[in-house]
Design a protein around this motif. Structure first.
Motif, PDB file in Angstrom:
ATOM      1  N   TYR A  68      55.967  53.033  46.872  1.00  0.00           N
ATOM      2  CA  TYR A  68      55.126  52.169  46.052  1.00  0.00           C
ATOM      3  C   TYR A  68      54.337  52.946  44.993  1.00  0.00           C
ATOM      4  O   TYR A  68      54.162  52.463  43.872  1.00  0.00           O
ATOM      5  N   VAL A  69      53.833  54.116  45.329  1.00  0.00           N
ATOM      6  CA  VAL A  69      53.046  54.876  44.369  1.00  0.00           C
ATOM      7  C   VAL A  69      53.871  55.164  43.114  1.00  0.00           C
ATOM      8  O   VAL A  69      53.433  54.914  41.990  1.00  0.00           O
ATOM      9  N   THR A  70      55.075  55.656  43.294  1.00  0.00           N
ATOM     10  CA  THR A  70      55.933  55.980  42.165  1.00  0.00           C
ATOM     11  C   THR A  70      56.259  54.747  41.339  1.00  0.00           C
ATOM     12  O   THR A  70      56.212  54.781  40.094  1.00  0.00           O
ATOM     13  N   PHE A  71      56.576  53.644  41.998  1.00  0.00           N
ATOM     14  CA  PHE A  71      57.010  52.464  41.259  1.00  0.00           C
ATOM     15  C   PHE A  71      55.850  51.709  40.634  1.00  0.00           C
ATOM     16  O   PHE A  71      56.011  51.057  39.600  1.00  0.00           O
ATOM     17  N   LEU A  72      54.665  51.799  41.206  1.00  0.00           N
ATOM     18  CA  LEU A  72      53.488  51.266  40.536  1.00  0.00           C
ATOM     19  C   LEU A  72      53.178  52.073  39.278  1.00  0.00           C
ATOM     20  O   LEU A  72      52.788  51.514  38.244  1.00  0.00           O
ATOM     21  N   GLN A  73      53.355  53.385  39.340  1.00  0.00           N
ATOM     22  CA  GLN A  73      53.165  54.211  38.152  1.00  0.00           C
ATOM     23  C   GLN A  73      54.198  53.872  37.083  1.00  0.00           C
ATOM     24  O   GLN A  73      53.871  53.791  35.892  1.00  0.00           O
ATOM     25  N   ALA A  74      55.449  53.678  37.500  1.00  0.00           N
ATOM     26  CA  ALA A  74      56.496  53.318  36.545  1.00  0.00           C
ATOM     27  C   ALA A  74      56.175  51.996  35.866  1.00  0.00           C
ATOM     28  O   ALA A  74      56.376  51.828  34.653  1.00  0.00           O
ATOM     29  N   HIS A  75      55.672  51.044  36.633  1.00  0.00           N
ATOM     30  CA  HIS A  75      55.289  49.752  36.071  1.00  0.00           C
ATOM     31  C   HIS A  75      54.146  49.916  35.069  1.00  0.00           C
ATOM     32  O   HIS A  75      54.179  49.346  33.972  1.00  0.00           O
ATOM     33  N   ALA A  76      53.129  50.700  35.443  1.00  0.00           N
ATOM     34  CA  ALA A  76      51.971  50.892  34.575  1.00  0.00           C
ATOM     35  C   ALA A  76      52.346  51.577  33.270  1.00  0.00           C
ATOM     36  O   ALA A  76      51.767  51.301  32.215  1.00  0.00           O
ATOM     37  N   GLN A  77      53.335  52.459  33.327  1.00  0.00           N
ATOM     38  CA  GLN A  77      53.760  53.202  32.139  1.00  0.00           C
ATOM     39  C   GLN A  77      54.794  52.453  31.303  1.00  0.00           C
ATOM     40  O   GLN A  77      55.218  52.931  30.261  1.00  0.00           O
ATOM     41  N   GLY A  78      55.214  51.273  31.776  1.00  0.00           N
ATOM     42  CA  GLY A  78      56.176  50.486  31.025  1.00  0.00           C
ATOM     43  C   GLY A  78      57.615  50.890  31.244  1.00  0.00           C
ATOM     44  O   GLY A  78      58.519  50.382  30.566  1.00  0.00           O
TER      45      GLY A  78
ATOM     46  N   PRO B 126      55.136  40.993  51.696  1.00  0.00           N
ATOM     47  CA  PRO B 126      54.152  41.667  50.842  1.00  0.00           C
ATOM     48  C   PRO B 126      52.845  40.889  50.809  1.00  0.00           C
ATOM     49  O   PRO B 126      52.846  39.650  50.836  1.00  0.00           O
ATOM     50  N   ASP B 127      51.757  41.609  50.752  1.00  0.00           N
ATOM     51  CA  ASP B 127      50.437  40.992  50.782  1.00  0.00           C
ATOM     52  C   ASP B 127      49.603  41.563  49.643  1.00  0.00           C
ATOM     53  O   ASP B 127      49.433  42.785  49.535  1.00  0.00           O
TER      54      ASP B 127
ATOM     55  N   LYS C  92      45.747  54.844  35.622  1.00  0.00           N
ATOM     56  CA  LYS C  92      44.651  54.864  34.659  1.00  0.00           C
ATOM     57  C   LYS C  92      43.841  53.581  34.692  1.00  0.00           C
ATOM     58  O   LYS C  92      42.665  53.573  34.323  1.00  0.00           O
ATOM     59  N   ALA C  93      44.487  52.483  35.085  1.00  0.00           N
ATOM     60  CA  ALA C  93      43.805  51.196  35.086  1.00  0.00           C
ATOM     61  C   ALA C  93      44.291  50.360  36.256  1.00  0.00           C
ATOM     62  O   ALA C  93      45.364  50.594  36.817  1.00  0.00           O
ATOM     63  N   ASP C  94      43.497  49.370  36.594  1.00  0.00           N
ATOM     64  CA  ASP C  94      43.828  48.481  37.707  1.00  0.00           C
ATOM     65  C   ASP C  94      45.043  47.616  37.356  1.00  0.00           C
ATOM     66  O   ASP C  94      45.319  47.344  36.187  1.00  0.00           O
ATOM     67  N   ILE C  95      45.776  47.200  38.388  1.00  0.00           N
ATOM     68  CA  ILE C  95      46.917  46.295  38.242  1.00  0.00           C
ATOM     69  C   ILE C  95      46.694  45.131  39.185  1.00  0.00           C
ATOM     70  O   ILE C  95      46.287  45.324  40.340  1.00  0.00           O
ATOM     71  N   ASP C  96      46.984  43.919  38.725  1.00  0.00           N
ATOM     72  CA  ASP C  96      46.890  42.755  39.596  1.00  0.00           C
ATOM     73  C   ASP C  96      48.163  42.677  40.431  1.00  0.00           C
ATOM     74  O   ASP C  96      49.247  42.398  39.904  1.00  0.00           O
ATOM     75  N   PRO C  97      48.088  42.926  41.733  1.00  0.00           N
ATOM     76  CA  PRO C  97      49.299  42.953  42.548  1.00  0.00           C
ATOM     77  C   PRO C  97      49.958  41.590  42.702  1.00  0.00           C
ATOM     78  O   PRO C  97      51.157  41.505  42.973  1.00  0.00           O
ATOM     79  N   ALA C  98      49.188  40.512  42.532  1.00  0.00           N
ATOM     80  CA  ALA C  98      49.766  39.178  42.712  1.00  0.00           C
ATOM     81  C   ALA C  98      50.929  38.946  41.754  1.00  0.00           C
ATOM     82  O   ALA C  98      51.904  38.270  42.112  1.00  0.00           O
ATOM     83  N   GLY C  99      50.848  39.519  40.568  1.00  0.00           N
ATOM     84  CA  GLY C  99      51.905  39.337  39.583  1.00  0.00           C
ATOM     85  C   GLY C  99      53.133  40.179  39.857  1.00  0.00           C
ATOM     86  O   GLY C  99      54.180  39.981  39.207  1.00  0.00           O
ATOM     87  N   LEU C 100      53.036  41.114  40.799  1.00  0.00           N
ATOM     88  CA  LEU C 100      54.163  42.000  41.107  1.00  0.00           C
ATOM     89  C   LEU C 100      55.024  41.461  42.234  1.00  0.00           C
ATOM     90  O   LEU C 100      56.191  41.856  42.364  1.00  0.00           O
ATOM     91  N   ILE C 101      54.489  40.584  43.054  1.00  0.00           N
ATOM     92  CA  ILE C 101      55.193  40.107  44.249  1.00  0.00           C
ATOM     93  C   ILE C 101      56.080  38.910  43.878  1.00  0.00           C
ATOM     94  O   ILE C 101      55.607  37.926  43.300  1.00  0.00           O
ATOM     95  N   PHE C 102      57.346  39.017  44.197  1.00  0.00           N
ATOM     96  CA  PHE C 102      58.290  37.936  43.922  1.00  0.00           C
ATOM     97  C   PHE C 102      58.041  36.772  44.857  1.00  0.00           C
ATOM     98  O   PHE C 102      58.112  36.902  46.077  1.00  0.00           O
ATOM     99  N   THR C 103      57.731  35.621  44.284  1.00  0.00           N
ATOM    100  CA  THR C 103      57.506  34.401  45.052  1.00  0.00           C
ATOM    101  C   THR C 103      58.527  33.369  44.586  1.00  0.00           C
ATOM    102  O   THR C 103      58.419  32.845  43.476  1.00  0.00           O
ATOM    103  N   PRO C 104      59.525  33.080  45.389  1.00  0.00           N
ATOM    104  CA  PRO C 104      60.568  32.144  44.959  1.00  0.00           C
ATOM    105  C   PRO C 104      60.075  30.711  44.904  1.00  0.00           C
ATOM    106  O   PRO C 104      59.095  30.337  45.575  1.00  0.00           O
ATOM    107  N   ALA C 105      60.751  29.927  44.077  1.00  0.00           N
ATOM    108  CA  ALA C 105      60.449  28.506  44.022  1.00  0.00           C
ATOM    109  C   ALA C 105      60.875  27.849  45.328  1.00  0.00           C
ATOM    110  O   ALA C 105      61.737  28.366  46.054  1.00  0.00           O
ATOM    111  N   ALA C 106      60.268  26.737  45.651  1.00  0.00           N
ATOM    112  CA  ALA C 106      60.623  26.025  46.877  1.00  0.00           C
ATOM    113  C   ALA C 106      62.091  25.631  46.840  1.00  0.00           C
ATOM    114  O   ALA C 106      62.634  25.246  45.796  1.00  0.00           O
TER     115      ALA C 106
END
Length: 324
Positions: free
Chosen positions: A95-105, A290-291, A309-323
């Motif tokens: 997770y650490v590596t992939f959160l960094q990858a996300h933050a860096q685009g 995921p929580d 460098k900055a906070d990330i909202d984790p809610a937007g990272l978690i895949f939540t499928p449609a019903a």
């Protein structure tokens, strides 16, 4: 080292890892899925036991899926393949590596399912039997081996040392791959190794090493370590396929959490441990899903220690499928 540099360094490994692996674009005739084959790059770690449980118990087939597993040595090595569609999911992604990858685009990250969470003794700091290091305070000025610099091991150990009143900046970290840590410790190249399972149990047995710090104990118990990740592009293009994969993995995660023997039975098939060793290993936590609160805790520690460098909202990272 920045994520982009590590991605570039891993490209050669990636090309070998995904050679000959198709992207699974076939469409399921009766399943209602956008495609019925998912290619998963997976590490040989305890973190991905649910993947192998789901395969052994035909949980993917029950969802109309065929899963092709491509072993990789590091999750980062599969990142370029995920970006170009050769791989659909990375199992055991740090997770650490992939959160960094996300933050860096570098990647628009989507977390499909949790893999492992910190549990007592899942990670541990070990020293040679005759080492003068007896307490966390004795680590000041010492060299500690970690698998990857500035990642989950140093992040969690720094937090534990701080709680023990030890300044983490006094510890010198050195990158040593997990399989080479026993040699580094036995040869005196490092003063201690901060390792994870199955390597911790192996090193304790082989070298009679002593545990000085429980790397999965308070205050990091329950902290997310790894998961099953994909890209926003994949889950947007194949939402029903991603949801089917998620359902199968979460069922297998629940089984892994409830029944240790289910994990022990699959470990010899992919993690290079024999049946006897499998029964002795300390397992991680296997969260059911995921929580956002747990992820927020991890992200907060990363920001605190300068890994983000900055906070990330984790809610937007978690895949939540449609019903359904």
């Amino acid at each position: 080292m920045k994520v982009r540099r590590r991605v570039a360094a891993a490209t050669a490994l990636l090309l070998a890892a995904v050679a000959g692996c198709d992207s699974g674009t076939s469409t399921g005739s009766d399943s209602g899925l956008e495609k019925d084959t998912v290619v998963v790059a997976a590490l040989p770690l305890l973190d991905v036991a649910a993947l192998h449980i789901a395969m052994a118990r035909r949980m993917f087939q029950a969802e109309g899926l065929t899963v092709k597993v491509q072993p990789v040595a590091q999750s980062l090595a599969a990142l370029p393949a995920l970006q170009n569609g050769q791989v659909d999911v990375i199992a055991g992604a740090n997770y650490v590596t992939f959160l960094q990858a996300h933050a860096q685009g570098t990647l628009k990250l989507k977390i499909i399912a949790d893999g492992a969470a910190q549990a007592p003794r899942f990670m541990r700091l070990l020293v040679a039997p005759d080492s003068p290091i007896r307490t966390p305070a004795d680590l000041a000025g010492r060299t500690v081996a970690v698998n990857i610099l500035n990642n989950i091991q140093s992040l969690t150990l720094n937090e534990i040392l701080t709680a023990e009143g030890v300044d983490p900046s006094t510890v010198k970290y050195r990158a040593v791959p997990f399989p080479l840590m026993d040699k580094a410790l036995a040869g005196g190249d490092v003063d201690a190794v901060h390792t994870g399972e199955p390597f911790g149990t192996v090193i304790e047995r082989r070298l009679k090493a002593r545990m000085v710090v429980d790397g999965g104990g308070p205050p990091v118990t329950g902290l997310p370590v790894s998961g099953y990740v994909s890209s926003a592009e994949f889950v947007t293009k194949y939402p029903r396929t991603a949801a089917a994969f998620q359902r199968a993995i979460e069922k297998a995660q629940a089984l892994a959490a409830a029944d240790r023997s289910a994990v022990e039975r699959v470990l010899p098939s992919y993690a290079k441990v024999d049946e006897q060793t499998a029964t002795a290993l300390t397992l991680p936590g296997y969260p059911a899903a995921p929580d956002a609160a747990r992820m927020r805790r991890l992200i907060g520690l990363m920001v605190k220690q300068g890994l983000l460098k900055a906070d990330i909202d984790p809610a937007g990272l978690i895949f939540t499928p449609a019903a359904r």
